[in-house]
Design an enzyme around this catalytic site. Sequence first.
Site, PDB file in Angstrom:
ATOM      1  CG  HIS A 152      -1.999  -0.959   1.219  1.00  0.00           C
ATOM      2  ND1 HIS A 152      -3.135  -0.805   1.992  1.00  0.00           N
ATOM      3  CD2 HIS A 152      -2.172  -2.120   0.548  1.00  0.00           C
ATOM      4  CE1 HIS A 152      -3.959  -1.819   1.783  1.00  0.00           C
ATOM      5  NE2 HIS A 152      -3.387  -2.629   0.917  1.00  0.00           N
ATOM      6  CD  GLU A 172      -2.156   4.276   3.103  1.00  0.00           C
ATOM      7  OE1 GLU A 172      -3.334   4.488   3.446  1.00  0.00           O
ATOM      8  OE2 GLU A 172      -1.840   3.443   2.224  1.00  0.00           O
ATOM      9  CB  CYS A 202      -6.650  -0.251   5.145  1.00  0.00           C
ATOM     10  SG  CYS A 202      -4.927  -0.826   5.118  1.00  0.00           S
ATOM     11  CB  CYS A 243      -2.190   1.868   6.088  1.00  0.00           C
ATOM     12  SG  CYS A 243      -1.777   0.990   4.554  1.00  0.00           S
TER      13      CYS A 243
END
Length: 165
Positions: A61, A63, A91, A94
């Site tokens: 991801h 992040e 999410c 993260c």
Amino acid sequence: MAETGDALTERDEFFMREAIKEAKKAAEIDEVPIGAVIVADGEIIARAHNLRETEQMPTAHAEILAIEEACRKIGSWRLEGATLYVTLEPCPMCAGAVIMSRVERVVYGAPDPKGGCAGTFMNLLEDERFNHQSEVVSGVLKEECGRLLTEFFQKLRQRRKKKNS
């Protein structure tokens, strides 16, 4: 001297536009268009976009990739004093990485009603049961960030529809 609300808003919008540039890079390679930048002392120290499909890694991801890059750059796992700008609300994974890396502030664009853990679905980032909390600022350039996602998924559905006809 502390920045005024207007100065903070301008600063947040400036750095969110940088995160949007990263999100657009993701879209260009058929990744979900989410981008992130990490800022410390007024400078971008890391930038990333989703690479989950490209890397076939569930943890790729924006992040997570930005946090990893920032930690390498500063030579520490602690990102105290740093701000994470991300186009979509983090999410659970993260949000956990934000907590574990001690990011001071998280600024996001579009909310994620299905999995956002910075206040929409749940709020892990400001939960006092953890040994670290991050300040959360939501909705910065919300429409622009949301539009990137909406357009991406519309195009994806259209391609699938053509493929199946």
